[in-house]
Design a protein around this motif. Sequence first.
Motif, mmCIF file in Angstrom:
data_model
loop_
_atom_site.group_PDB
_atom_site.id
_atom_site.type_symbol
_atom_site.label_atom_id
_atom_site.label_comp_id
_atom_site.label_asym_id
_atom_site.label_seq_id
_atom_site.Cartn_x
_atom_site.Cartn_y
_atom_site.Cartn_z
ATOM 1 N N ALA A 167 0.888 -1.337 -0.211
ATOM 2 C CA ALA A 167 0.163 -0.078 -0.099
ATOM 3 C C ALA A 167 0.830 1.338 -0.036
ATOM 4 N N GLY A 215 3.736 1.513 -1.397
ATOM 5 C CA GLY A 215 4.501 1.545 -2.776
ATOM 6 C C GLY A 215 5.690 1.041 -2.780
ATOM 7 N N GLY A 251 5.659 -3.848 -5.758
ATOM 8 C CA GLY A 251 4.846 -3.790 -6.746
ATOM 9 C C GLY A 251 3.990 -4.812 -7.110
ATOM 10 N N GLU A 279 0.600 -6.109 -7.200
ATOM 11 C CA GLU A 279 -0.585 -5.439 -7.070
ATOM 12 C C GLU A 279 -1.763 -6.106 -6.493
ATOM 13 N N GLN A 288 -1.667 -5.339 -1.782
ATOM 14 C CA GLN A 288 -1.791 -3.748 -1.478
ATOM 15 C C GLN A 288 -2.885 -3.398 -0.629
ATOM 16 N N TYR A 289 -2.523 -3.119 0.716
ATOM 17 C CA TYR A 289 -3.851 -2.834 1.777
ATOM 18 C C TYR A 289 -3.171 -2.347 2.818
ATOM 19 N N ARG A 338 -7.190 8.520 2.289
ATOM 20 C CA ARG A 338 -6.696 7.909 1.348
ATOM 21 C C ARG A 338 -6.115 8.884 0.087
ATOM 22 N N HIS A 359 -1.871 2.598 -2.334
ATOM 23 C CA HIS A 359 -2.165 1.751 -3.344
ATOM 24 C C HIS A 359 -3.166 0.605 -2.702
ATOM 25 N N SER A 380 -5.253 -2.928 -3.369
ATOM 26 C CA SER A 380 -5.481 -4.112 -4.565
ATOM 27 C C SER A 380 -7.006 -4.069 -4.922
#
Length: 354
Positions: free
Chosen positions: A48, A50, A53, A55, A58-59, A176, A181, A183
């Motif tokens: 999340a 970064g 990478g 995907e 990401q949280y 946010r 990032h 997902s």
Amino acid sequence: MPVFDRQFWLILLASVLLGLCGVALAVLGNPQNSGICISCFLENSAGALGLHGNERMQYLRPELIGFVLGALASALAGREFRSRGGSAPMLRLLSGVFLMVGCAVFIGCPIKLFLRLTAGDLTALSGLAGLLAGVWTGLKGLAAGVGFARAEKQGGAAGVWIPLFFLLGLAALFVRPAFLHFSTRGSGAEHAPLLISLGAGLLLGVLAQRSRFCVTGSLRDTFLMGRRNPLLWGLVVFVLTATAANLATGNFHPGLYGQPGAHLEFFWSLLGMYLVGWLSVLIGGCPFRQLIKAGEGDADAGLVVIGMLLGSAVVQAWGLAATAAGVPLYGKVAVLAGLAFVSFNTLSGRRAEA
């Protein structure tokens, strides 16, 4: 026999809620058998921010924020918040990195290990054997005089930075900003409702700070004290509660094959958790305990947390983490590097003691 005092009942209460939340959060949306998993959550949070990478991972997990801020609130309320640290900073940072390597190869932290077992995942037995062996090895090292020096009280505000970092994370979770990032598929997209996750994290953070409950600490003290260890009874209650909750929700599926978030490379699961158990004894607690200690002002534990966040990014960015298909070659190499790291520090410690 354990002493039936207030601390004992706090441990039992923390254990019951850990078992209930560990199952309930998965039922409400977290990945199966991962209602609570410190290493998985750190990998999601690193994505999340970064730092890698992938995907699908990401949280910014609110449970982690809740653990640290709950421990902070409890420590402040109990006048136990103290900035302390100064013990082997580089070794603690690297220990955090290798903790995540071991967890990533097994697929889960010690809490998730027991959640997998209580859902019937028999592949986790190899991880349990490794964790027990790692804790035993770590204790042998402590008996030989190996160990980092105790943290000392520090002036200034060294202990506030990790709680402040997680407080900013809480704000970012609601605002946010564009750099975060999230997902849209994969395990990063699977999560329980934000406020429920945050509330569970805060509650467990408070209780873990008050009770000092820790999975590897329970095993360590059981080797030392046997049945007199109150944490042993907490671990037993945690396992029984989670098993009952999995049975009640229809999530108990005993077997070796087709288990979620598991693979069949038992030897590497064993070695991964062996590394986690050994390191946890050396640094004074498992990944969950490091978060709680960081919340109460322990800057040394804060360095381990930073190391774990870096390690979480590395295992995803470099492809070290295991999947259902098995353990990648470089993941195996990383585990061996971690064992070399902890062996070297143990041998160095013995020489220094002599």
